[in-house]
Design an enzyme around this catalytic site. Structure first.
Site, PDB file in Angstrom:
ATOM      1  CG  HIS A 110      14.589  55.504  30.752  1.00 19.98           C
ATOM      2  ND1 HIS A 110      13.612  56.461  30.662  1.00 19.98           N
ATOM      3  CD2 HIS A 110      14.462  54.990  32.007  1.00 19.98           C
ATOM      4  CE1 HIS A 110      12.933  56.521  31.802  1.00 19.98           C
ATOM      5  NE2 HIS A 110      13.436  55.630  32.637  1.00 19.98           N
ATOM      6  NE  ARG A 168      10.415  59.690  34.529  1.00 14.99           N
ATOM      7  CZ  ARG A 168      10.812  58.500  34.957  1.00 14.99           C
ATOM      8  NH1 ARG A 168      12.080  58.133  34.888  1.00 14.99           N
ATOM      9  NH2 ARG A 168       9.930  57.628  35.440  1.00 14.99           N
TER      10      ARG A 168
END
Ligand code: NDP
Ligand code: OXD
Length: 310
Positions: free
Chosen positions: A273, A225
């Site tokens: 991502h 993250r």
């Protein structure tokens, strides 16, 4: 028919999820975000980044299923209802994640970017070679993905170490835990791979001190993250030469804003991502089994602990 299954995601239309759930459960009352209907019918929510407060508006909700392996997108909702939360367990996604780390680590290890630059300059130049047994890999997080990744690096002959919250033992992998273990792992990581969950304890963990604790010239791969990283500290470590490069799949703000320095930084690779994508085909068996268990009152698999944050 049993209670409705709400599909809460803006990323995909859920057509595939409906198909795989029906294959495992028979006909389902499957409701998309734009057609939730009477919310009192909703028993299960399959969710990826739900709007804050939405899940709390389902009065008879019995189960929240995270459509990602990470659950920070759910736990950040301060109105999250007090019902069990499970996450997908997707072998396909786990394999993609370790592939991502291996790909970028090998590309760095074998100087492929330098050779590509030499080719563009029509230069026949051989780079100094670092032996595999001298390229130390450090993995932050030794959970489902970290362990799979660590095993694969170790199988290729890289000295591999990993860090977790509680003590772990993994064949062929040196393991560390706790604050002291964090420093020791960093000090021995020529390539650092981050695959921690984002929690109260891990937010901002990769700060100036952490980057300074790595060996000079270390390489950083973040597939966990963006919130783990203090961006200014990473940029400073890259610019000073403390880090030789970084591969970033996740960001503090996603999509990464067009004016962010990462886009054009010569030492940074950006991906949007995609390190591991949920595939309903490989993720659904566990979800189907959990819905069956919920309905017959059995114990749920892959539950997360909201207090720990993962
Ligand atoms: P797991 O929950 O299986 O494992 C988490 C690991 O992190 C465990 O080893 C845990 O320690 C360790 N950990 C947690 N908190 C701490 C802490 N405070 N200090 C040290 N170690 C800690 O997670 P997964 O492997 O399944 O996934 C990890 C993350 O990867 C997800 O949360 C998600 O954010 C990210 N992800 C990113 C994707 C992408 O496409 N970029 C795709 C999928 C996941 P312990 O073993 O002691 O509990
Ligand atoms: C996940 C992700 O958590 O894709 O699964 O980030």
């Amino acid at each position: 028919m049993a209670g409705a299954i709400a599909y809460i995601s803006r990323d995909t239309d859920g057509v595939l999820w409906k198909k795989v759930l029906e294959a495992g459960l028979g006909p389902v009352d499957f409701r998309r975000l734009d057609a939730l209907g009477d919310k009192t019918d909703i028993e299960v929510a399959l969710a990826w980044k739900p709007a804050s407060g939405l899940l709390a508006s389902f009065p008879n909700l019995k189960l929240i299923v995270s459509l990602g392996m990470g659950v920070d997108h759910l736990l950040s909702d301060d109105k999250l209802p007090d019902v069990p939360i499970t996450r997908i367990m997707d072998d396909g996604l786990i394999g993609q994640m370790s592939e991502y780390a291996l790909y970028w680590a090998l590309r760095h290890h074998r100087d492929i970017d330098k050779y590509a630059a030499s080719q563009r300059a029509r230069t026949w130049k051989v780079e100094d070679f670092v032996d595999t047994i001298h390229r130390r890999i450090g993995i932050l997080g030794l959970g489902t993905i970290g362990q799979d990744t660590a095993k694969k690096f170790a199988a290729l002959g890289f000295p591999t170490a990993g860090w977790s919250r509680t003590a772990k033992s993994l064949p062929g992998v040196e393991t560390f835990h706790g604050r002291d273990g964090f420093r020791r792992l960093l000090a021995g990581s020529d390539i650092l791979v981050n695959v921690l969950p984002l929690t109260r304890e891990t937010r901002g963990i990769l700060d100036a001190k952490a980057f300074a604790a790595l060996p000079k010239g270390a390489y950083f791969i973040n597939m966990a993250r963006g919130g783990h990283v203090v961006d200014e500290a990473l940029l400073a470590a890259l610019d000073s030469g403390q880090l030789s490069g970084a591969v970033l799949d996740v960001f503090n703000t996603e999509p990464l804003p067009a004016d962010h320095p990462y886009w054009t930084h010569p030492k940074v690779h950006v991906t949007p991502h995609i390190a591991g994508a949920t595939n309903p085909r490989t993720a659904s068996p566990g979800v189907i089994e959990n819905i069956k268990r919920l309905r017959r009152g059995g114990e749920l698999m892959h539950r997360i602990d909201p207090k720990a944050g993962y």
